[in-house]
Write an enzyme that holds these catalytic residues in place. Structure first.
Site, PDB file in Angstrom:
ATOM      1  N   ASP A 225      41.772  37.821  48.684  1.00 58.39           N
ATOM      2  CA  ASP A 225      41.493  37.984  47.332  1.00 58.39           C
ATOM      3  C   ASP A 225      39.879  37.266  47.355  1.00 58.39           C
ATOM      4  OD1 ASP A 225      43.388  39.346  46.345  1.00 58.39           O
ATOM      5  OD2 ASP A 225      44.020  37.581  45.170  1.00 58.39           O
TER       6      ASP A 225
ATOM      7  N   ASP B 293      41.086  17.952  31.973  1.00 58.36           N
ATOM      8  CA  ASP B 293      40.564  17.911  33.311  1.00 58.36           C
ATOM      9  C   ASP B 293      39.409  19.176  33.454  1.00 58.36           C
ATOM     10  OD1 ASP B 293      42.401  16.288  33.823  1.00 58.36           O
ATOM     11  OD2 ASP B 293      43.842  17.500  35.167  1.00 58.36           O
TER      12      ASP B 293
ATOM     13  N   THR C 239      44.789  36.578  36.265  1.00 52.79           N
ATOM     14  CA  THR C 239      46.009  36.289  36.948  1.00 52.79           C
ATOM     15  C   THR C 239      45.757  35.138  37.877  1.00 52.79           C
ATOM     16  OG1 THR C 239      45.316  38.022  38.648  1.00 52.79           O
ATOM     17  CG2 THR C 239      46.736  38.623  36.880  1.00 52.79           C
TER      18      THR C 239
ATOM     19  N   TYR D  74      43.413  31.502  38.344  1.00 50.17           N
ATOM     20  CA  TYR D  74      43.235  30.133  37.815  1.00 50.17           C
ATOM     21  C   TYR D  74      44.019  30.043  36.633  1.00 50.17           C
ATOM     22  CZ  TYR D  74      42.200  25.016  37.975  1.00 50.17           C
ATOM     23  OH  TYR D  74      42.033  23.716  37.835  1.00 50.17           O
ATOM     24  N   SER D  75      43.358  30.781  35.746  1.00 50.11           N
ATOM     25  CA  SER D  75      43.721  30.888  34.198  1.00 50.11           C
ATOM     26  C   SER D  75      45.198  30.912  33.877  1.00 50.11           C
ATOM     27  CB  SER D  75      42.747  32.030  33.607  1.00 50.11           C
ATOM     28  OG  SER D  75      43.123  32.081  32.258  1.00 50.11           O
TER      29      SER D  75
END
Length: 293
Positions: A77, A178, A189, A191-192
């Protein structure tokens, strides 16, 4: 080069760290050449090693991109994101071949290389993807600008910071945590999602704001209209974190300081993916992210 041959030029953009010895790149070039296409090989990381052990001739992307009808990204990716960013403004469709692990953005598996011929012939469904435009302002001066296909991440190292996020000048989120993620539907799809954000169909147009480990029950992910101007600020008095990073599509691009303003808006540019498989978005989500049985 004639107009006809320009329309049949395919760019191969391999990641030599994934395509060991450029084995799959050589296979793809042979398949496409035998089918009558012109092929240019433009590695994603030229100069970082001696990759050309198969005798492939390399080209600079800027020398061939204006005559290309498709780009093939061979890697994971991250490689596809890198390819898409290199093609900004050129309107060349991208198709990914997964040589990585999850491969959520990739259309084909390595064993499906013959399907590149179908895509190169134009038998694909266009899948337009929204991109983001980013700029950072410090003391009234723009110190950084970029584009993202997946996400923009502001995060601290080992310590929390106070973040305020506004949309069109109105406060949306204010919390200690953080960091914060500003994602496209394509990036929903990534890190979120891991931070608790929603899954959004990738061909839609939205801006997704997701807090990272917020110390507040009310701090939740927001799905915004695509025309919002998002501004993210670090509060200097409450931010004890010593190091912060602004990451665009996975790279560590800037170390923001308290008082900096990060502005994010929908870009005028899109990435066009070529869709040739029969899988819908939901099928891919279940295959890549579902429980293994």
């Amino acid at each position: 080069m004639s107009a006809k041959s320009k329309k049949r030029l395919i760019i191969l953009c391999p990641n030599p760290f994934r395509d060991t010895g450029l084995e799959y790149t050589a296979q793809a070039k042979r398949l496409l050449t035998d089918a009558g296409f012109s092929v240019a090989v433009c590695p994603e990381f030229p100069g970082e090693g001696e990759w050309n052990i198969r005798g492939l001739e390399f080209s600079a992307l800027e020398d061939v991109v204006d005559g290309a009808s498709m780009a093939v990204s061979l890697g994971g990716d991250g490689t596809i994101l890198h390819t898409a960013r290199r093609l900004i403004g050129h309107r060349v469709p991208v198709i990914g071949v997964n040589l990585g692990s999850v491969g959520f953005l990739a259309e084909l598996k390595s064993r499906e290389l013959p399907r590149l011929i179908t895509a190169a012939e134009g038998s694909y469904t266009p899948s337009p993807r929204m991109m983001l435009e980013i700029e950072a302002e410090r003391a009234g001066e723009i110190i950084y600008s970029d584009y993202a296909l997946n996400d923009v991440v502001l995060r601290g190292v080992t310590q929390t910071m106070e973040i305020t996020a506004c949309g069109d000048g109105r406060k949306i989120l204010q919390f200690i945590g953080d960091g914060i993620i500003c994602a496209t539907p394509t990036g929903s799809t990534a890190y979120s999602m891991s931070a608790g954000g929603p899954l959004v169909e990738p061909t839609t147009e939205n801006i997704i704001l997701t807090p990272i480990c917020a110390h507040a029950l009310a701090a939740r992910s927001f799905v915004l209209a695509p025309d919002r101007l998002v501004e993210i600020k670090i509060d200097g008095s409450a931010s004890s974190v010593k190091r912060r990073f602004l990451s665009v599509d996975g790279g560590e691009n800037l170390e923001p300081q308290p008082g900096d303003i990060i502005r994010i808006r929908k870009s005028e540019y899109q990435t066009m993916f070529a869709h040739v498989s029969s899988q819908a978005f939901y099928d891919v989500v279940y295959e890549k992210l579902g429980e293994k049985k």
